[in-house]
Scaffold this motif. Structure first.
Motif, PDB file in Angstrom:
ATOM      1  N   TRP A   1       6.486   4.177  -4.883  1.00 45.91           N
ATOM      2  CA  TRP A   1       5.648   4.026  -5.706  1.00 45.91           C
ATOM      3  C   TRP A   1       6.095   3.059  -6.744  1.00 45.91           C
ATOM      4  O   TRP A   1       5.455   1.996  -6.965  1.00 45.91           O
ATOM      5  CB  TRP A   1       5.008   5.152  -6.591  1.00 45.91           C
ATOM      6  CG  TRP A   1       4.040   4.829  -7.663  1.00 45.91           C
ATOM      7  CD1 TRP A   1       2.524   4.602  -7.585  1.00 45.91           C
ATOM      8  CD2 TRP A   1       4.360   4.327  -8.931  1.00 45.91           C
ATOM      9  NE1 TRP A   1       2.214   3.977  -8.521  1.00 45.91           N
ATOM     10  CE2 TRP A   1       3.120   4.023  -9.404  1.00 45.91           C
ATOM     11  CE3 TRP A   1       5.339   4.666  -9.590  1.00 45.91           C
ATOM     12  CZ2 TRP A   1       3.217   3.705 -10.932  1.00 45.91           C
ATOM     13  CZ3 TRP A   1       5.426   4.304 -11.143  1.00 45.91           C
ATOM     14  CH2 TRP A   1       4.258   3.854 -11.650  1.00 45.91           C
TER      15      TRP A   1
ATOM     16  N   TRP B   1       8.553  11.825 -10.684  1.00 42.69           N
ATOM     17  CA  TRP B   1       7.357  11.571 -11.496  1.00 42.69           C
ATOM     18  C   TRP B   1       7.383  11.632 -12.804  1.00 42.69           C
ATOM     19  O   TRP B   1       6.483  11.163 -13.748  1.00 42.69           O
ATOM     20  CB  TRP B   1       6.086  12.403 -10.833  1.00 42.69           C
ATOM     21  CG  TRP B   1       5.926  11.977  -9.321  1.00 42.69           C
ATOM     22  CD1 TRP B   1       6.103  12.963  -8.330  1.00 42.69           C
ATOM     23  CD2 TRP B   1       5.402  11.094  -8.676  1.00 42.69           C
ATOM     24  NE1 TRP B   1       5.861  12.444  -6.913  1.00 42.69           N
ATOM     25  CE2 TRP B   1       5.386  11.029  -7.338  1.00 42.69           C
ATOM     26  CE3 TRP B   1       4.899   9.650  -9.107  1.00 42.69           C
ATOM     27  CZ2 TRP B   1       5.096  10.129  -6.486  1.00 42.69           C
ATOM     28  CZ3 TRP B   1       4.770   8.734  -8.319  1.00 42.69           C
ATOM     29  CH2 TRP B   1       4.523   8.840  -6.975  1.00 42.69           C
TER      30      TRP B   1
ATOM     31  N   SER C   1      -0.356   5.442 -13.458  1.00 44.11           N
ATOM     32  CA  SER C   1      -0.861   4.612 -12.412  1.00 44.11           C
ATOM     33  C   SER C   1      -1.507   3.448 -13.048  1.00 44.11           C
ATOM     34  O   SER C   1      -1.562   2.395 -12.266  1.00 44.11           O
ATOM     35  CB  SER C   1      -1.973   5.317 -11.617  1.00 44.11           C
ATOM     36  OG  SER C   1      -3.271   5.711 -12.582  1.00 44.11           O
TER      37      SER C   1
ATOM     38  N   ALA D   1       4.059   9.291  -0.540  1.00 41.78           N
ATOM     39  CA  ALA D   1       5.167   8.280  -0.927  1.00 41.78           C
ATOM     40  C   ALA D   1       6.014   8.972  -2.164  1.00 41.78           C
ATOM     41  O   ALA D   1       5.429   9.971  -3.022  1.00 41.78           O
ATOM     42  CB  ALA D   1       4.482   7.283  -1.688  1.00 41.78           C
TER      43      ALA D   1
ATOM     44  N   ASP E   1       0.172   8.228   1.338  1.00 44.02           N
ATOM     45  CA  ASP E   1      -0.123   9.406   0.473  1.00 44.02           C
ATOM     46  C   ASP E   1       1.110  10.344   0.226  1.00 44.02           C
ATOM     47  O   ASP E   1       1.198  11.196  -0.898  1.00 44.02           O
ATOM     48  CB  ASP E   1      -1.073  10.448   1.263  1.00 44.02           C
ATOM     49  CG  ASP E   1      -2.339   9.473   1.250  1.00 44.02           C
ATOM     50  OD1 ASP E   1      -2.622   8.759   0.329  1.00 44.02           O
ATOM     51  OD2 ASP E   1      -3.346   9.728   2.147  1.00 44.02           O
TER      52      ASP E   1
ATOM     53  N   ALA F   1       0.453   8.788 -12.291  1.00 45.13           N
ATOM     54  CA  ALA F   1       0.867   7.926 -10.824  1.00 45.13           C
ATOM     55  C   ALA F   1       0.842   9.091  -9.799  1.00 45.13           C
ATOM     56  O   ALA F   1       0.575   8.777  -8.583  1.00 45.13           O
ATOM     57  CB  ALA F   1       2.512   7.450 -11.027  1.00 45.13           C
ATOM     58  N   GLU F   2       1.484  10.276  -9.994  1.00 42.17           N
ATOM     59  CA  GLU F   2       1.632  11.312  -8.971  1.00 42.17           C
ATOM     60  C   GLU F   2       0.065  11.685  -8.481  1.00 42.17           C
ATOM     61  O   GLU F   2      -0.189  11.721  -7.212  1.00 42.17           O
ATOM     62  CB  GLU F   2       2.175  12.696  -9.393  1.00 42.17           C
ATOM     63  CG  GLU F   2       2.563  13.524  -8.203  1.00 42.17           C
ATOM     64  CD  GLU F   2       3.254  15.000  -8.787  1.00 42.17           C
ATOM     65  OE1 GLU F   2       3.864  15.551  -8.033  1.00 42.17           O
ATOM     66  OE2 GLU F   2       3.490  14.923  -9.859  1.00 42.17           O
TER      67      GLU F   2
ATOM     68  N   VAL G   1      -1.173   8.675  -6.420  1.00 44.01           N
ATOM     69  CA  VAL G   1      -0.680   8.434  -5.192  1.00 44.01           C
ATOM     70  C   VAL G   1      -1.378   9.639  -4.294  1.00 44.01           C
ATOM     71  O   VAL G   1      -1.703   9.451  -3.014  1.00 44.01           O
ATOM     72  CB  VAL G   1       0.840   8.659  -5.308  1.00 44.01           C
ATOM     73  CG1 VAL G   1       1.211   8.605  -3.672  1.00 44.01           C
ATOM     74  CG2 VAL G   1       1.206   7.247  -5.716  1.00 44.01           C
ATOM     75  N   ARG G   2      -1.326  10.841  -4.590  1.00 43.58           N
ATOM     76  CA  ARG G   2      -1.825  12.051  -4.126  1.00 43.58           C
ATOM     77  C   ARG G   2      -3.496  11.864  -3.655  1.00 43.58           C
ATOM     78  O   ARG G   2      -4.042  12.569  -2.806  1.00 43.58           O
ATOM     79  CB  ARG G   2      -1.449  13.232  -4.347  1.00 43.58           C
ATOM     80  CG  ARG G   2       0.134  13.696  -4.577  1.00 43.58           C
ATOM     81  CD  ARG G   2       0.562  13.633  -3.414  1.00 43.58           C
ATOM     82  NE  ARG G   2       2.251  14.001  -3.351  1.00 43.58           N
ATOM     83  CZ  ARG G   2       3.168  13.147  -3.216  1.00 43.58           C
ATOM     84  NH1 ARG G   2       2.763  11.722  -2.824  1.00 43.58           N
ATOM     85  NH2 ARG G   2       4.261  13.438  -3.621  1.00 43.58           N
TER      86      ARG G   2
ATOM     87  N   GLU H   1       1.008  -1.201   0.082  1.00 41.66           N
ATOM     88  CA  GLU H   1      -0.004   0.058   0.086  1.00 41.66           C
ATOM     89  C   GLU H   1       0.998   1.113  -0.036  1.00 41.66           C
ATOM     90  O   GLU H   1       1.861   1.502   0.948  1.00 41.66           O
ATOM     91  CB  GLU H   1      -0.874   0.038   1.343  1.00 41.66           C
ATOM     92  CG  GLU H   1      -2.054  -1.159   1.126  1.00 41.66           C
ATOM     93  CD  GLU H   1      -3.028  -1.094   2.390  1.00 41.66           C
ATOM     94  OE1 GLU H   1      -2.747  -0.105   3.319  1.00 41.66           O
ATOM     95  OE2 GLU H   1      -3.767  -1.925   2.564  1.00 41.66           O
ATOM     96  N   VAL H   2       0.584   2.158  -1.031  1.00 41.13           N
ATOM     97  CA  VAL H   2       1.655   3.377  -1.149  1.00 41.13           C
ATOM     98  C   VAL H   2       0.884   4.262  -0.441  1.00 41.13           C
ATOM     99  O   VAL H   2      -0.130   4.700  -0.399  1.00 41.13           O
ATOM    100  CB  VAL H   2       1.664   3.853  -2.643  1.00 41.13           C
ATOM    101  CG1 VAL H   2       2.768   4.994  -2.781  1.00 41.13           C
ATOM    102  CG2 VAL H   2       2.084   2.477  -3.531  1.00 41.13           C
TER     103      VAL H   2
END
Length: 346
Positions: free
Chosen positions: A92, A115, A174, A87, A85, A267-268, A271-272, A82-83
């Motif tokens: 990631w 990223w 992602s 990370a 927030d 991906a950024e 994650v956020r 689990e990544v």
């Protein structure tokens, strides 16, 4: 408390996953600096004794070499990860499921740049300890898995006539595809209004009325397919054309995604938990540090490069007929259909 790590693979242990990410990140950033077990544990939120226990578990399962500081080439600790927030890109990349071990190694190399970034094929292969042929064979795997997007970069040569291909820009993705929203008349009208505003904000798009309408329809179709307006605008304006655009609609259609392309959440942003929009340099497309920008939209590094002597680039702005707005010659006031004999005063 037992001095042994509980049974199971490192993939099933959150502390092992976190420690492996810390080791990989430090190995890419400072391979010559050796961290102590206590320093590794501090970065993972552990004391020295538990950190030593998890580190030994990683070494036992061949995720880290016997020195305890070097990740095994191609090793991953991904299942069940689990990544957080906050990370980093490398955290990631360590926790994401790559198509194979070699792809995971290349993905971690790219994540070590951030990223998004720009890195040549030879540099990627060298950083991963692989051949250029291996990278060319695994690049389609990463693109097909929707984990990385690549954007071609060209610059105008010094002679002002030819273009030179540079290293492609990349952006970590992602793998999550955004489904197109259900269309209706209200959504179509809203997309049309938003498309008009977006196209009108692209200052190099100066076309005939017919091509302006085609541009509106093109952008509206992409909006209806689920593409965010911010992403479409970013692709349209960057990089800014460094010469006269003879076919604005053709350039716009090549920069925007195709009709069958689907939007993949970066991906950024995944994650956020939300899309992150930060000002970027108009030249290198790198976000400004701390969200700060400059009056001309160019970062300090690019401004220093732009101070080098370069041949002047003559920008020719198209003239338009004052009656029908069609593109005319630089000295014409009206087009042929509206009376081309009238000229601009000297």
């Amino acid at each position: 408390m037992s001095g042994q790590h509980r049974t199971g693979l490192p993939e099933d242990c959150a502390s092992c996953r976190k420690m492996f990410a810390v080791i990989c990140e430090h190995h890419l950033a400072s391979p010559d600096v050796r961290l102590t077990v206590a320093e590794i544990g501090t970065r993972c939120g552990l004391t020295r004794v538990p950190a030593q226990r998890h580190l030994s578990h990683l070494v036992k399962h061949k995720r880290v070499k016997a020195d305890g500081r070097t990740p095994v080439a191609g090793a991953t600790v991904t299942q069940g990860g689990e990544v957080p927030d906050d990370a980093t890109p490398l955290q990631w990349a360590v926790n994401v499921t790559a198509p194979d071990r070699t792809c995971g190694k290349f993905l971690r190399v790219l994540a070590g740049q951030g990223w998004s970034g720009q890195l040549g094929p030879a540099d990627i292969a060298a950083a991963a300890g692989a051949s250029l042929r291996t990278w060319k064979g695994h690049r389609p795997h990463l693109v097909g898995a929707r984990l990385v997007e690549f954007f071609p970069v060209t610059v105008l040569a010094r002679d002002g006539r030819h273009r030179i291909r540079q290293a492609d820009r990349f952006r970590l993705s992602s793998g999550v595809v955004v489904a197109a929203p259900i269309g209706n008349s209200y959504a179509a009208d809203a997309a049309g209004d938003q498309a008009k505003t977006l196209v009108d904000s692209v200052r190099w798009y100066c076309a005939s009325p017919a091509d302006m309408t085609r541009g509106y329809r093109l952008v509206a179709a992409r909006l209806m397919a689920g593409w965010p307006a911010e992403e479409l605008l970013r692709r349209a304006v960057h990089p800014e054309p460094d010469a006269y655009v003879a076919n604005p609609y053709g350039l716009l259609s090549t920069r925007l995604p195709g009709p069958d392309d689907q939007y993949v959440i970066p991906a950024e942003a995944a994650v956020r938990g939300a899309a992150i929009i930060r000002p970027r340099c108009r030249s290198c497309d790198v976000p400004f540090a701390g969200g700060r920008t400059s009056p001309d939209g160019i970062c300090r590094e690019c401004r220093e490069e732009l101070t080098l002597p370069l041949p002047p680039v003559v920008r020719v702005e198209p003239s338009r007929c004052h009656a029908c707005l069609r593109q005319v010659g630089p000295a014409q006031w009206l087009c042929d259909g509206c009376g081309a004999d009238q000229r601009l005063p000297a």
